[in-house]
Design a protein around this motif. Structure first.
Motif, PDB file in Angstrom:
ATOM      1  N   LEU A 197      44.922 -22.936 -79.920  1.00 54.17           N
ATOM      2  CA  LEU A 197      46.242 -22.674 -80.509  1.00 54.17           C
ATOM      3  C   LEU A 197      46.316 -21.287 -81.139  1.00 54.17           C
ATOM      4  CD1 LEU A 197      47.109 -26.121 -82.179  1.00 54.17           C
ATOM      5  CD2 LEU A 197      47.792 -25.263 -79.928  1.00 54.17           C
ATOM      6  N   PHE A 198      45.170 -20.761 -81.573  1.00 46.38           N
ATOM      7  CA  PHE A 198      45.133 -19.396 -82.105  1.00 46.38           C
ATOM      8  C   PHE A 198      45.143 -18.356 -80.978  1.00 46.38           C
ATOM      9  CE2 PHE A 198      42.628 -21.026 -85.996  1.00 46.38           C
ATOM     10  CZ  PHE A 198      43.784 -21.187 -86.743  1.00 46.38           C
ATOM     11  N   TYR A 199      44.449 -18.653 -79.890  1.00 41.04           N
ATOM     12  CA  TYR A 199      44.250 -17.650 -78.842  1.00 41.04           C
ATOM     13  C   TYR A 199      45.419 -17.548 -77.861  1.00 41.04           C
ATOM     14  CZ  TYR A 199      41.838 -14.883 -75.289  1.00 41.04           C
ATOM     15  OH  TYR A 199      41.489 -13.907 -74.400  1.00 41.04           O
ATOM     16  N   LEU A 200      46.045 -18.654 -77.508  1.00 36.80           N
ATOM     17  CA  LEU A 200      47.100 -18.624 -76.497  1.00 36.80           C
ATOM     18  C   LEU A 200      48.278 -17.726 -76.895  1.00 36.80           C
ATOM     19  CD1 LEU A 200      47.867 -19.527 -73.685  1.00 36.80           C
ATOM     20  CD2 LEU A 200      48.807 -21.635 -74.669  1.00 36.80           C
ATOM     21  N   PRO A 201      48.773 -17.783 -78.136  1.00 34.25           N
ATOM     22  CA  PRO A 201      49.850 -16.850 -78.484  1.00 34.25           C
ATOM     23  C   PRO A 201      49.422 -15.381 -78.391  1.00 34.25           C
ATOM     24  CG  PRO A 201      49.708 -18.596 -80.113  1.00 34.25           C
ATOM     25  CD  PRO A 201      48.512 -18.730 -79.218  1.00 34.25           C
ATOM     26  N   ARG A 202      48.141 -15.095 -78.648  1.00 39.12           N
ATOM     27  CA  ARG A 202      47.639 -13.717 -78.515  1.00 39.12           C
ATOM     28  C   ARG A 202      47.706 -13.291 -77.054  1.00 39.12           C
ATOM     29  NH1 ARG A 202      47.913  -9.327 -80.781  1.00 39.12           N
ATOM     30  NH2 ARG A 202      48.090 -10.674 -82.576  1.00 39.12           N
ATOM     31  N   LEU A 203      47.361 -14.193 -76.123  1.00 42.65           N
ATOM     32  CA  LEU A 203      47.507 -13.876 -74.695  1.00 42.65           C
ATOM     33  C   LEU A 203      48.972 -13.620 -74.354  1.00 42.65           C
ATOM     34  CD1 LEU A 203      45.062 -16.425 -72.993  1.00 42.65           C
ATOM     35  CD2 LEU A 203      44.745 -13.954 -73.298  1.00 42.65           C
ATOM     36  N   PHE A 204      49.866 -14.394 -74.977  1.00 43.17           N
ATOM     37  CA  PHE A 204      51.299 -14.182 -74.730  1.00 43.17           C
ATOM     38  C   PHE A 204      51.748 -12.802 -75.200  1.00 43.17           C
ATOM     39  CE2 PHE A 204      52.228 -19.039 -75.123  1.00 43.17           C
ATOM     40  CZ  PHE A 204      51.712 -19.251 -73.854  1.00 43.17           C
ATOM     41  N   VAL A 205      51.184 -12.314 -76.300  1.00 48.29           N
ATOM     42  CA  VAL A 205      51.515 -10.965 -76.779  1.00 48.29           C
ATOM     43  C   VAL A 205      51.160  -9.947 -75.691  1.00 48.29           C
ATOM     44  CG1 VAL A 205      50.914  -9.148 -78.438  1.00 48.29           C
ATOM     45  CG2 VAL A 205      51.276 -11.495 -79.244  1.00 48.29           C
ATOM     46  N   TYR A 206      49.940 -10.022 -75.169  1.00 51.33           N
ATOM     47  CA  TYR A 206      49.514  -9.092 -74.120  1.00 51.33           C
ATOM     48  C   TYR A 206      50.382  -9.244 -72.875  1.00 51.33           C
ATOM     49  CZ  TYR A 206      45.347  -8.728 -77.040  1.00 51.33           C
ATOM     50  OH  TYR A 206      44.483  -8.550 -78.094  1.00 51.33           O
ATOM     51  N   HIS A 207      50.696 -10.477 -72.546  1.00 50.87           N
ATOM     52  CA  HIS A 207      51.504 -10.742 -71.365  1.00 50.87           C
ATOM     53  C   HIS A 207      52.889 -10.111 -71.520  1.00 50.87           C
ATOM     54  CE1 HIS A 207      52.095 -13.908 -67.981  1.00 50.87           C
ATOM     55  NE2 HIS A 207      52.873 -12.866 -67.775  1.00 50.87           N
ATOM     56  N   ALA A 208      53.503 -10.333 -72.667  1.00 51.14           N
ATOM     57  CA  ALA A 208      54.857  -9.818 -72.900  1.00 51.14           C
ATOM     58  C   ALA A 208      54.889  -8.296 -72.991  1.00 51.14           C
ATOM     59  CB  ALA A 208      55.431 -10.431 -74.176  1.00 51.14           C
ATOM     60  N   GLU A 209      53.848  -7.702 -73.565  1.00 47.29           N
ATOM     61  CA  GLU A 209      53.873  -6.261 -73.830  1.00 47.29           C
ATOM     62  C   GLU A 209      53.258  -5.393 -72.739  1.00 47.29           C
ATOM     63  OE1 GLU A 209      52.053  -5.679 -77.655  1.00 47.29           O
ATOM     64  OE2 GLU A 209      53.870  -6.340 -78.710  1.00 47.29           O
ATOM     65  N   ARG A 210      52.303  -5.936 -71.978  1.00 45.27           N
ATOM     66  CA  ARG A 210      51.540  -5.053 -71.092  1.00 45.27           C
ATOM     67  C   ARG A 210      51.556  -5.427 -69.619  1.00 45.27           C
ATOM     68  NH1 ARG A 210      46.688  -3.144 -74.992  1.00 45.27           N
ATOM     69  NH2 ARG A 210      48.036  -2.939 -76.786  1.00 45.27           N
ATOM     70  N   ALA A 211      52.000  -6.629 -69.310  1.00 43.65           N
ATOM     71  CA  ALA A 211      51.924  -7.067 -67.912  1.00 43.65           C
ATOM     72  C   ALA A 211      53.261  -6.860 -67.211  1.00 43.65           C
ATOM     73  CB  ALA A 211      51.511  -8.528 -67.844  1.00 43.65           C
ATOM     74  N   SER A 212      53.250  -6.033 -66.193  1.00 40.42           N
ATOM     75  CA  SER A 212      54.450  -5.831 -65.384  1.00 40.42           C
ATOM     76  C   SER A 212      54.595  -7.005 -64.424  1.00 40.42           C
ATOM     77  CB  SER A 212      54.329  -4.538 -64.579  1.00 40.42           C
ATOM     78  OG  SER A 212      54.118  -3.450 -65.431  1.00 40.42           O
ATOM     79  N   PRO A 213      55.834  -7.419 -64.153  1.00 41.52           N
ATOM     80  CA  PRO A 213      56.033  -8.526 -63.206  1.00 41.52           C
ATOM     81  C   PRO A 213      55.366  -8.232 -61.857  1.00 41.52           C
ATOM     82  CG  PRO A 213      58.083  -8.002 -64.339  1.00 41.52           C
ATOM     83  CD  PRO A 213      57.099  -6.933 -64.709  1.00 41.52           C
TER      84      PRO A 213
ATOM     85  N   SER B 140      52.240  -7.771 -61.304  1.00 42.49           N
ATOM     86  CA  SER B 140      51.024  -6.965 -61.399  1.00 42.49           C
ATOM     87  C   SER B 140      49.774  -7.833 -61.385  1.00 42.49           C
ATOM     88  CB  SER B 140      51.045  -6.113 -62.672  1.00 42.49           C
ATOM     89  OG  SER B 140      50.907  -6.942 -63.819  1.00 42.49           O
ATOM     90  N   GLU B 141      48.651  -7.174 -61.156  1.00 44.52           N
ATOM     91  CA  GLU B 141      47.369  -7.869 -61.194  1.00 44.52           C
ATOM     92  C   GLU B 141      47.086  -8.405 -62.598  1.00 44.52           C
ATOM     93  OE1 GLU B 141      42.663  -6.922 -60.403  1.00 44.52           O
ATOM     94  OE2 GLU B 141      44.163  -5.768 -59.293  1.00 44.52           O
ATOM     95  N   LEU B 142      47.450  -7.615 -63.623  1.00 44.91           N
ATOM     96  CA  LEU B 142      47.266  -8.066 -65.002  1.00 44.91           C
ATOM     97  C   LEU B 142      48.071  -9.328 -65.267  1.00 44.91           C
ATOM     98  CD1 LEU B 142      46.163  -7.822 -67.858  1.00 44.91           C
ATOM     99  CD2 LEU B 142      48.043  -6.213 -68.364  1.00 44.91           C
ATOM    100  N   GLU B 143      49.305  -9.364 -64.798  1.00 41.88           N
ATOM    101  CA  GLU B 143      50.112 -10.559 -65.004  1.00 41.88           C
ATOM    102  C   GLU B 143      49.475 -11.775 -64.330  1.00 41.88           C
ATOM    103  OE1 GLU B 143      54.689 -11.921 -64.939  1.00 41.88           O
ATOM    104  OE2 GLU B 143      53.896 -11.260 -63.006  1.00 41.88           O
TER     105      GLU B 143
END
Length: 152
Positions: free
Chosen positions: A28-44, A46-49
């Protein structure tokens, strides 16, 4: 009969509950942090997404979901163990129950956000998920205080 079993299993039940809570909270602590990276850095597209989608799904399915179920199962076993809670006078137990329900509602929000990311439908900025990342911490503080300090 079942009460006698729960009393004799109490130390094991409590230990398994604590282990389950630790695993659930880690997710529960880590998943929202992944969402931050997803929302801010992953282009639709993309490999990162794609990587973040896999990480989010596996964290939810392999860690958070089983740990959440185990937390509830062992927690309810503790609730029904004779002598653990006096529902007539232990107000702390009611407060804890409300906070645990709040944690469960937060978990369901995480599931919905993960599905939105997976379908390319996230509508929240990274800042939103940074704020949401604080919710389990606040709830956890309240839960621990209710169980350990029992202020009411």
């Amino acid at each position: 009969m079942i009460g006698d079993f729960l009393v004799s299993a109490y130390p094991w039940t409590k230990a398994l509950h604590v282990m389950s809570v630790i695993a659930w909270m880690a997710g529960l602590f880590y998943l929202p942090r992944l969402f931050v990276y997803h929302a801010e850095r992953a282009s639709p597209g993309s490999e990162l997404e794609a990587t973040l989608i896999v990480m989010e799904r596996k964290l939810l399915k392999l860690i958070i979901n089983p740990a959440g179920v185990a937390t509830w199962v062992f927690g309810l076993a503790l609730v029904f163990t004779p002598g653990v809670i006096d529902w007539g006078s232990d107000i702390w137990a009611y407060v804890k129950a409300v906070l645990v329900i709040g944690m469960t509602v937060f978990y369901h929000a995480l599931v919905a956000w993960q599905r939105a990311f997976e379908k390319g439908r996230n509508s929240h900025p990274g800042r939103y998920f940074r704020l949401m990342n604080e919710v389990p911490t606040v709830l956890m503080i309240g839960i621990v205080l209710m169980v350990i300090v029992k202020p009411f």
